[in-house]
Design an enzyme around this catalytic site. Structure first.
Site, PDB file in Angstrom:
ATOM      1  N   ASP A   7      45.097  -2.913 -45.032  1.00 26.07           N
ATOM      2  CA  ASP A   7      46.163  -1.952 -44.718  1.00 26.07           C
ATOM      3  C   ASP A   7      45.510  -0.740 -44.059  1.00 26.07           C
ATOM      4  OD1 ASP A   7      48.142   0.027 -44.821  1.00 26.07           O
ATOM      5  OD2 ASP A   7      47.879   0.357 -46.978  1.00 26.07           O
ATOM      6  N   LEU A  13      41.522   3.122 -44.410  1.00 21.70           N
ATOM      7  CA  LEU A  13      41.703   1.662 -44.430  1.00 21.70           C
ATOM      8  C   LEU A  13      41.569   1.214 -45.886  1.00 21.70           C
ATOM      9  CD1 LEU A  13      39.986  -0.992 -42.190  1.00 21.70           C
ATOM     10  CD2 LEU A  13      39.788  -1.151 -44.682  1.00 21.70           C
ATOM     11  N   GLY A 103      57.159   0.735 -38.218  1.00 20.00           N
ATOM     12  CA  GLY A 103      55.745   0.717 -38.593  1.00 20.00           C
ATOM     13  C   GLY A 103      55.422  -0.535 -39.394  1.00 20.00           C
ATOM     14  N   ALA A 104      54.315  -1.207 -39.032  1.00 22.50           N
ATOM     15  CA  ALA A 104      53.945  -2.444 -39.738  1.00 22.50           C
ATOM     16  C   ALA A 104      53.769  -2.175 -41.232  1.00 22.50           C
ATOM     17  CB  ALA A 104      52.660  -3.021 -39.147  1.00 22.50           C
ATOM     18  N   ASP A 105      53.258  -0.988 -41.591  1.00 21.43           N
ATOM     19  CA  ASP A 105      53.068  -0.691 -43.026  1.00 21.43           C
ATOM     20  C   ASP A 105      54.408  -0.599 -43.752  1.00 21.43           C
ATOM     21  OD1 ASP A 105      53.716   1.685 -41.687  1.00 21.43           O
ATOM     22  OD2 ASP A 105      52.346   2.932 -42.862  1.00 21.43           O
ATOM     23  N   THR A 133      49.488   9.725 -44.921  1.00 16.16           N
ATOM     24  CA  THR A 133      49.369  10.769 -43.897  1.00 16.16           C
ATOM     25  C   THR A 133      50.758  11.326 -43.604  1.00 16.16           C
ATOM     26  OG1 THR A 133      47.655   9.363 -42.935  1.00 16.16           O
ATOM     27  CG2 THR A 133      48.431  11.244 -41.620  1.00 16.16           C
TER      28      THR A 133
HETATM   29  N1  LIG Z   1      40.639  10.618 -53.211  1.00 12.09           N
HETATM   30  C1  LIG Z   1      41.694  11.386 -52.885  1.00 12.09           C
HETATM   31  N2  LIG Z   1      41.885  12.566 -53.449  1.00 12.09           N
HETATM   32  C2  LIG Z   1      42.941  13.314 -53.118  1.00 12.09           C
HETATM   33  N3  LIG Z   1      43.850  12.965 -52.229  1.00 12.09           N
HETATM   34  C3  LIG Z   1      43.695  11.825 -51.622  1.00 12.09           C
HETATM   35  C4  LIG Z   1      42.625  10.959 -51.915  1.00 12.09           C
HETATM   36  N4  LIG Z   1      42.739   9.891 -51.170  1.00 12.09           N
HETATM   37  C5  LIG Z   1      43.837  10.063 -50.455  1.00 12.09           C
HETATM   38  N5  LIG Z   1      44.411  11.237 -50.704  1.00 12.09           N
HETATM   39  C6  LIG Z   1      45.647  11.753 -50.118  1.00 12.09           C
HETATM   40  O1  LIG Z   1      46.316  10.660 -49.610  1.00 12.09           O
HETATM   41  C7  LIG Z   1      46.507  10.774 -48.202  1.00 12.09           C
HETATM   42  C8  LIG Z   1      46.087   9.496 -47.561  1.00 12.09           C
HETATM   43  O2  LIG Z   1      46.701   8.433 -48.238  1.00 12.09           O
HETATM   44  P1  LIG Z   1      46.700   6.991 -47.627  1.00 12.09           P
HETATM   45  O3  LIG Z   1      47.696   6.219 -48.394  1.00 12.09           O
HETATM   46  O4  LIG Z   1      45.325   6.465 -47.527  1.00 12.09           O
HETATM   47  O5  LIG Z   1      47.246   7.332 -46.166  1.00 12.09           O
HETATM   48  P2  LIG Z   1      47.365   6.434 -44.868  1.00 12.09           P
HETATM   49  O6  LIG Z   1      47.957   5.129 -45.325  1.00 12.09           O
HETATM   50  O7  LIG Z   1      48.244   7.201 -43.979  1.00 12.09           O
HETATM   51  O8  LIG Z   1      45.980   6.261 -44.325  1.00 12.09           O
HETATM   52  C9  LIG Z   1      45.629  11.902 -47.748  1.00 12.09           C
HETATM   53  O9  LIG Z   1      46.275  12.613 -46.719  1.00 12.09           O
HETATM   54  C10 LIG Z   1      45.466  12.720 -48.996  1.00 12.09           C
HETATM   55  O10 LIG Z   1      46.514  13.655 -49.078  1.00 12.09           O
HETATM   56  C1  LIG Z   2      55.450   6.501 -40.005  1.00 13.85           C
HETATM   57  C2  LIG Z   2      54.000   6.109 -39.894  1.00 13.85           C
HETATM   58  C3  LIG Z   2      53.282   7.075 -38.971  1.00 13.85           C
HETATM   59  C4  LIG Z   2      53.367   6.202 -41.301  1.00 13.85           C
HETATM   60  O1  LIG Z   2      51.971   6.143 -41.185  1.00 13.85           O
HETATM   61  P1  LIG Z   2      50.959   6.435 -42.381  1.00 13.85           P
HETATM   62  O2  LIG Z   2      51.400   7.634 -43.115  1.00 13.85           O
HETATM   63  O3  LIG Z   2      51.012   5.204 -43.280  1.00 13.85           O
HETATM   64  O4  LIG Z   2      49.609   6.556 -41.768  1.00 13.85           O
HETATM   65  C5  LIG Z   2      53.863   4.631 -39.377  1.00 13.85           C
HETATM   66  O5  LIG Z   2      54.611   3.789 -40.182  1.00 13.85           O
HETATM   67  C6  LIG Z   2      54.288   4.474 -37.941  1.00 13.85           C
HETATM   68  O6  LIG Z   2      53.548   4.783 -37.031  1.00 13.85           O
HETATM   69  N1  LIG Z   2      55.520   3.964 -37.714  1.00 13.85           N
HETATM   70  C7  LIG Z   2      56.041   3.640 -36.398  1.00 13.85           C
HETATM   71  C8  LIG Z   2      57.340   4.317 -36.143  1.00 13.85           C
HETATM   72  C9  LIG Z   2      58.455   3.909 -37.087  1.00 13.85           C
HETATM   73  O7  LIG Z   2      58.223   3.348 -38.176  1.00 13.85           O
HETATM   74  O8  LIG Z   2      59.626   4.150 -36.723  1.00 13.85           O
HETATM   75  K   LIG Z   3      50.194   3.712 -45.173  1.00 16.44           K
END
Ligand SMILES: Nc1ncnc2c1ncn2[C@@H]1O[C@H](COP(=O)(O)OP(=O)(O)O)[C@@H](O)[C@H]1O
Ligand SMILES: CC(C)(COP(=O)(O)O)[C@@H](O)C(=O)NCCC(=O)O
Ligand SMILES: [K+]
Length: 263
Positions: A7, A13, A103-105, A133
């Site tokens: 993911d 990642l 978004g794929a997630d 994020t």
């Molecule tokens: N070890 C950690 N300690 C505190 N906050 C964290 C930690 N890991 C992730 N985060 C929080 O989670 C967010 C990222 O989560 P994550 O699910 O990995 O995001 P994404 O899927 O967008 O990459 C970061 O912006 C931060 O706010």
């Molecule tokens: C909304 C998101 C940026 C979330 O990303 P993430 O916080 O998981 O990094 C991602 O799902 C995305 O780029 N979506 C495409 C646009 C949409 O879902 O409409």
């Molecule tokens: K995510």
């Protein structure tokens, strides 16, 4: 047969290896790296990992990141496969105007949530919240139709936007307070209540639409920060994306077997 689920979000990642590719498979190892450290995966975390035979990934961080990950995957003999949201898969109907633009997630999390609802035998709609994020709040009805969802900035982006757009908001992290009386607490509480408020709002929309209080599942790296101030019943589910990837892979394999036997 072992299966690698990946993911890739905009910050980190996340990966997990399972002993098979069906819902409920046993988790063998897992890990997470910030995107800056992808180049170390094959040399470090994955160097001692028994080779997986299959993989499926969800990536929302763009093609360049995907290619960097595929280079790391070359340490094993395995075809990289990445989820592309479709209009109907693994029991979920995609209600997005342009299904592939979801978004794929989000798609994978919806599939994971639907498989949890069915596995638990619940007759309930489901609210799927991801706090990474960005924050996404997606609604699934009783039949597994994805009705639509919200995207809003995560904590970090909100704070950076305020710091960048003003002269007087560069302050340390504060506490979540009902009536904040300093800048740090005002910013931390503002961000937290923006997110919890949006979740509670979507919860109300889904309750109004279906007449049944939804099961609320919350996942993502920052979910634990949001949970204490969220005024609706909810569950934190660490591996929701992995559940979705397992369900999609099982579905794909069934389809590939059917195609092979009819050929
Ligand atoms: N070890 C950690 N300690 C505190 N906050 C964290 C930690 N890991 C992730 N985060 C929080 O989670 C967010 C990222 O989560 P994550 O699910 O990995 O995001 P994404 O899927 O967008 O990459 C970061 O912006 C931060 O706010
Ligand atoms: C909304 C998101 C940026 C979330 O990303 P993430 O916080 O998981 O990094 C991602 O799902 C995305 O780029 N979506 C495409 C646009 C949409 O879902 O409409
Ligand atoms: K995510």
């Amino acid at each position: 047969m072992s299966f690698l689920a990946i993911d890739i979000g905009n910050t980190r990642l996340k990966w997990a290896r399972f002993d098979g590719a069906q819902p409920g498979a046993t988790l063998l190892e897992h890990g997470a790296v910030f995107l800056e450290h992808i180049e170390d995966l094959a040399e470090r975390e994955w160097s001692t990992l028994p080779a997986p035979q299959q993989m499926l990934g969800a990536n929302v961080a763009g093609d360049a990141v995907r290619r960097r990950v595929e280079e790391q995957l070359e340490c094993w003999d395995l075809a990289p496969r990445w989820v592309v949201p479709s209009s109907h898969e693994a029991g979920v109907h995609n209600g997005y105007d342009h299904p592939t633009r979801l978004g794929a997630d989000r798609w994978v999390a919806l599939v994971g949530a639907r498989s949890q609802v069915l596995r638990r035998g619940l007759q309930k709609p489901c609210l799927v919240v991801m706090v990474g994020t960005a924050v996404t709040v997606d609604a699934l009805d009783l039949e597994g139709n994805f009705l639509g969802g919200l995207i809003l900035p995560g904590h970090g982006i909100m704070l950076r936007a305020l710091e960048g757009g003003t002269a007087g908001l560069r302050v340390p992290t504060g506490e979540v307070r009902e009536f904040p009386t300093n800048t740090s607490d005002a910013l931390t509480s503002g961000g937290n209540y923006a997110i919890t408020g949006a979740i509670e709002r979507m919860h109300r929309h889904l309750l109004q639409r279906t007449g049944i209080p939804p099961l609320t599942l919350m996942t993502g790296g920052a979910a634990w920060k949001v949970a204490p101030a969220l005024d609706i019943e909810h569950e934190l589910v660490d591996g929701l994306l992995f559940d979705g990837l397992l369900a999609l892979e099982a579905d794909n394999q069934t389809r590939r077997a059917a195609t092979a036997s009819s050929a």
